[in-house]
Write an enzyme that holds these catalytic residues in place. Sequence first.
Site: not given
Ligand code: MV4
Length: 449
Positions: A277, A294, A338
Amino acid sequence: MKMFKKILIANRGEIALRVIRTCKEMGINTVAVYSTADADSLHVRFADEAVCIGPAKSADSYLNIPNIIAAAEITNADAIHPGYGFLSENAKFSRICEENGIKFIGASPEMIDRMGDKASAKSTMEAAGVPVVPGSPGLLKDLADAKATAKKIVYPVMIKATAGGGGKGMRVVWSEDEMEEHWNSARQESAAAFGNDGMYMEKFIEEPRHIEIQIAGDKFGDACHMSERDCSIQRRHQKLVEETPSPFMTADLRKRMGAASVKAAKAVKYEGVGTVEFLVDKNRDFYFMEMNTRIQVEHTITEEVINFDLIKEQIKLAAGHKMSGKNYEPKMHSIQCRINAEDPFNGFRPSPGKITTYHEPGGHGVRIDTHVYANYIIPPHYDSMISKLIVVAQTREEAIKKMERALDEYIVEGIKSTIPFHQQLLQDEKFREGDFTTKFMETFVIKEK
Ligand code: MV4
């Protein structure tokens, strides 16, 4: 070539059925396991054998390791497919399968531990030369360390739980005077949720896209990428729509992200199918976020654009075969909606119960993965997904048209579903232009019927 004789599927719903279908085509016998709430599910009906493993509560059935191992031993299964969710990324389960001479069709316990700890996954990827978000070198020591690190990175920053994922234990911090409050609450939340309050820090990427790369690797050290999926349309970290190719993709970005993903897979000697991702910013700079070990809910759209059975590949790789995939360029466009048993007009509130009328769309380029049928009762104990509606067409415009047509044909009555949400989303101008980020759903307004 070695192949399994009998696979137990340690899951329920559409993914259990999805795995059973491929097993049948491969001449592999199947064992379904089910909770008492799922006795009438299609995965029970279509497997060669079925074993009840406990009551409705997941902790007592689909997460009940001793009962699942006992079911595998009684039926003489030589492998277990965990699907997604439940035990699919549980290092202890992977190890117990191994110790009992049952092949776990997923990652090794060591790989699950290494990728499950987000700070360690990140440093592994950074060392391998995969781009990561600038941030703390490892875990933060204390509040003073958090403040000093944030000053170096420059606000806004994000503090993240190393045991997290899916947004839990994660906070955006805009300035130093907010740090103490967020530091304390994020640590409390992660301690309660994961029993681990380790935190790391990153520069906050504003309005990113979520783009992930499907990968595969074999035990001979070979690896490939199978193009991307754009999963930016999410609500509270639940994906609603996925598509491939990403409307934001360019040939150059795909080349760079594909190469980085193959580098990641090779660096950890990844065996099986997985997903890397990334966050992608407006300048098309991309950063490693997480590695999923997975098969994912959205694997279907990749299958459609490259015409390739990812579950079959996953089973073959687990059996020790050479990889049959290669680096792919998608030639088609696929979208998945979905369909959840939720009321989109009432904050997506779950709507379990009996499906009184059920009619599926069909026709060229339309695929539905589901375990439901007319008169099926959706139990309240599990996730609310009823089905995945997938279309494939030559272009994005045609795929959207096909999805509109398919949603119009889809009849689900007796419960509320997210079909009307998807119909409205497809009419949104920004969506149609492919102009969206992970913030899209924060401002999307659902119109009353
Ligand atoms: C972030 C970000 C912005 N900047 N990291 C959300 C789930 C987690 N796996 C990581 N996520 C994020 N990390 C940095 N440095 C914004 C998110 C994020 C997000 C990421 C992917 C899909 C949807 C999201 C919704 C809110 C925040």
